[in-house]
Design a protein around this motif. Structure first.
Motif, PDB file in Angstrom:
ATOM      1  N   LEU A 126       0.814  -1.205   0.000  1.00  0.00           N
ATOM      2  CA  LEU A 126       0.000   0.000   0.000  1.00  0.00           C
ATOM      3  C   LEU A 126       0.852   1.262   0.000  1.00  0.00           C
ATOM      4  O   LEU A 126       0.325   2.376   0.005  1.00  0.00           O
ATOM      5  CB  LEU A 126      -0.926   0.010   1.228  1.00  0.00           C
ATOM      6  N   ARG A 212      -4.522   0.059  -3.652  1.00  0.00           N
ATOM      7  CA  ARG A 212      -5.504   0.665  -2.744  1.00  0.00           C
ATOM      8  C   ARG A 212      -6.856   0.825  -3.436  1.00  0.00           C
ATOM      9  O   ARG A 212      -7.906   0.572  -2.839  1.00  0.00           O
ATOM     10  CB  ARG A 212      -4.992   2.010  -2.228  1.00  0.00           C
ATOM     11  N   THR A 241      -4.271   0.915   7.797  1.00  0.00           N
ATOM     12  CA  THR A 241      -4.510  -0.133   6.812  1.00  0.00           C
ATOM     13  C   THR A 241      -5.990  -0.480   6.734  1.00  0.00           C
ATOM     14  O   THR A 241      -6.540  -0.699   5.653  1.00  0.00           O
ATOM     15  CB  THR A 241      -3.691  -1.389   7.169  1.00  0.00           C
ATOM     16  N   VAL A 244      -8.402   1.209   4.229  1.00  0.00           N
ATOM     17  CA  VAL A 244      -8.387   0.903   2.798  1.00  0.00           C
ATOM     18  C   VAL A 244      -9.591   0.065   2.394  1.00  0.00           C
ATOM     19  O   VAL A 244     -10.078   0.159   1.260  1.00  0.00           O
ATOM     20  CB  VAL A 244      -7.075   0.154   2.445  1.00  0.00           C
TER      21      VAL A 244
END
Length: 277
Positions: A126, A212, A241, A244
């Motif tokens: 990411l 993403r 995280t 996302v």
């Protein structure tokens, strides 16, 4: 020991522990043999663990082309495992660097994911690495440990680039530095393919923006598990995280380091098995 061919013909191996519905497990390292995962603190009492040895590690074969160690190219191996197991969709758990492989797989094959757990996984895929400050902050939490005074200066030197990796600071990666953790750490060098590790996150491995965007449409539930004493990823990075995904939750295991199933097996297995049940 079951094996299957990768799309390029490399013979890959996986190990099964426990009974019941399969839970596919991707190891970290990067490129460490899946043996270090053991039975994930007793998780095999709840699910049949299917632990993949990535190419060039453990019992899997060495590819003809070392460039295939790159994380994005390993996605095809994970898909080949799903086909080998005859699964329409699969539950997937990934640890540490294996989390980036799982993220790339989920981005490319979103309909093949039933549920996804990311365990202490720094989201390189990411574009969000763990920072030196994250690691220092977590390390300073261990100031009362008897090994801290010797370990912290070497850790600082490694973080600022003035020193090499030194086994003296390995305790920072564990929530409890006991005999179990020492034995686990002592096996790391023998279980890791360093050549492959150097390629794993090499140029071209990740396209963070595209990943993403793809994961923003993932329908599957996602669990992001962080260790309260881990700096890579820190709980804050784990929470980032979670943002996302459309259906995700973050849990922080109290006092755990980078290998939470070693620090408190009962807490770990209870929480992870509940997610996959």
């Amino acid at each position: 020991m079951p094996t299957f061919p990768a799309p390029d013909g490399t013979r890959l191996a996986f190990h099964e522990r426990g009974e019941g519905e399969p839970l596919i497990v991707l190891p970290g390292g990067p490129m460490r043999a899946s043996a270090y995962l053991g039975n994930l603190g007793g998780l095999d009492a709840h699910r049949r663990l299917v632990l993949l040895d990535l190419r060039g590690t453990g019992e899997s074969g060495v590819p003809a082309d070392p460039a295939t160690y790159r994380c994005d190219r390993l996605v095809d191996d994970v898909e080949a495992l799903r086909i080998r197991l005859g699964l329409e969709r699969m539950d997937l758990l990934a640890h540490s660097a294996g989390g980036s492989l799982a993220l790339l797989y989920a981005a490319r094959y979103p309909r093949r994911i039933a549920r996804l757990a990311l365990v202490t996984a720094t989201p390189w895929a990411l574009g969000w690495p763990a920072t030196a400050d994250d690691r220092r902050t977590a390390a300073r939490m261990r100031a009362s440990e008897p090994w801290f005074a010797e370990a912290f200066p070497a850790f600082e030197a490694w973080l600022d680039g003035s020193g090499d990796f030194d086994p003296v600071f390995v305790p920072f990666f564990h929530g409890r530095w006991d005999d179990t953790a020492r034995a686990h750490a002592d096996r790391e060098e023998a279980e890791t393919n360093d050549e492959a590790a150097d390629v794993y996150g090499g140029d071209g491995a990740y396209d963070p923006e595209a990943t993403r965007d793809a994961l923003a449409r993932l329908a599957a539930p996602v669990l992001v598990l962080a260790g309260g004493a881990d700096g890579g990823p820190s709980p804050a990075l784990a929470r980032r995280t979670v943002g996302v995904f459309p259906h995700a939750e973050c849990v922080v295991q109290p006092g755990a380091g980078h290998y939470p199933w070693l620090d408190d097996p009962e807490w770990f297995t209870r929480r992870v098995s509940a997610f996959f049940s």
